[in-house]
Scaffold this motif. Structure first.
Motif, PDB file in Angstrom:
ATOM      1  N   TYR A 126       2.379   1.082 -12.624  1.00 56.57           N
ATOM      2  CA  TYR A 126       2.829  -0.123 -11.931  1.00 56.57           C
ATOM      3  C   TYR A 126       1.835  -1.244 -12.143  1.00 56.57           C
ATOM      4  CZ  TYR A 126      -0.629   1.113  -8.414  1.00 56.57           C
ATOM      5  OH  TYR A 126      -1.806   1.414  -7.781  1.00 56.57           O
TER       6      TYR A 126
ATOM      7  N   VAL B  47       6.053  -6.012  -7.178  1.00 55.10           N
ATOM      8  CA  VAL B  47       5.705  -4.702  -7.729  1.00 55.10           C
ATOM      9  C   VAL B  47       6.494  -4.574  -9.022  1.00 55.10           C
ATOM     10  CG1 VAL B  47       5.764  -2.204  -7.387  1.00 55.10           C
ATOM     11  CG2 VAL B  47       5.387  -3.725  -5.420  1.00 55.10           C
TER      12      VAL B  47
ATOM     13  N   GLU C 141       0.826  -1.214   0.000  1.00 56.27           N
ATOM     14  CA  GLU C 141       0.000   0.000   0.000  1.00 56.27           C
ATOM     15  C   GLU C 141       0.855   1.258   0.000  1.00 56.27           C
ATOM     16  OE1 GLU C 141      -3.187   0.082  -0.702  1.00 56.27           O
ATOM     17  OE2 GLU C 141      -2.959  -2.089  -0.866  1.00 56.27           O
TER      18      GLU C 141
ATOM     19  N   ARG D 128       2.451   1.503  -3.480  1.00 54.64           N
ATOM     20  CA  ARG D 128       1.412   1.889  -4.451  1.00 54.64           C
ATOM     21  C   ARG D 128       1.196   3.408  -4.398  1.00 54.64           C
ATOM     22  NH1 ARG D 128      -3.581  -1.247  -5.893  1.00 54.64           N
ATOM     23  NH2 ARG D 128      -2.934  -2.666  -4.255  1.00 54.64           N
TER      24      ARG D 128
ATOM     25  N   GLU E  30       2.030   6.139  -7.382  1.00 58.48           N
ATOM     26  CA  GLU E  30       0.942   6.964  -7.907  1.00 58.48           C
ATOM     27  C   GLU E  30       1.249   8.447  -7.748  1.00 58.48           C
ATOM     28  OE1 GLU E  30      -2.649   5.572  -6.016  1.00 58.48           O
ATOM     29  OE2 GLU E  30      -2.688   3.747  -7.242  1.00 58.48           O
TER      30      GLU E  30
END
Length: 72
Positions: free
Chosen positions: A29, A52, A16, A19, A23
């Motif tokens: 990704y 990832v 998380e 991510r 972003e």
């Protein structure tokens, strides 16, 4: 577009954070193991963990961002 793996973890909280970092920096990704892991539910990521992946052209930028935040 060719994607390459830049990180692997068994910790969902790391996914998380990563991510969000990607972003925020407009880095595309993929989490190819996400479907498999969501089937595991609340059991966590298990021993297989999650990868990832980012476009090859953004690999160095993504790795630098992760290292800056303490991921290696």
């Amino acid at each position: 577009m060719e994607f390459v793996s830049i990180y692997h973890t068994v910790h969902s909280f790391e996914i998380e954070i990563i991510r969000n970092l990607l972003e925020e920096n407009d880095i595309k990704y993929q989490l190819p193991d996400e479907a498999t892991q969501s089937a595991a539910g609340m059991a966590g990521l298990g021993m297989a963990g999650m990868r990832v992946m980012v476009p090859k052209s953004q690999r160095e930028q993504a790795i630098a961002i992760l290292k800056e935040r303490g991921f290696s």
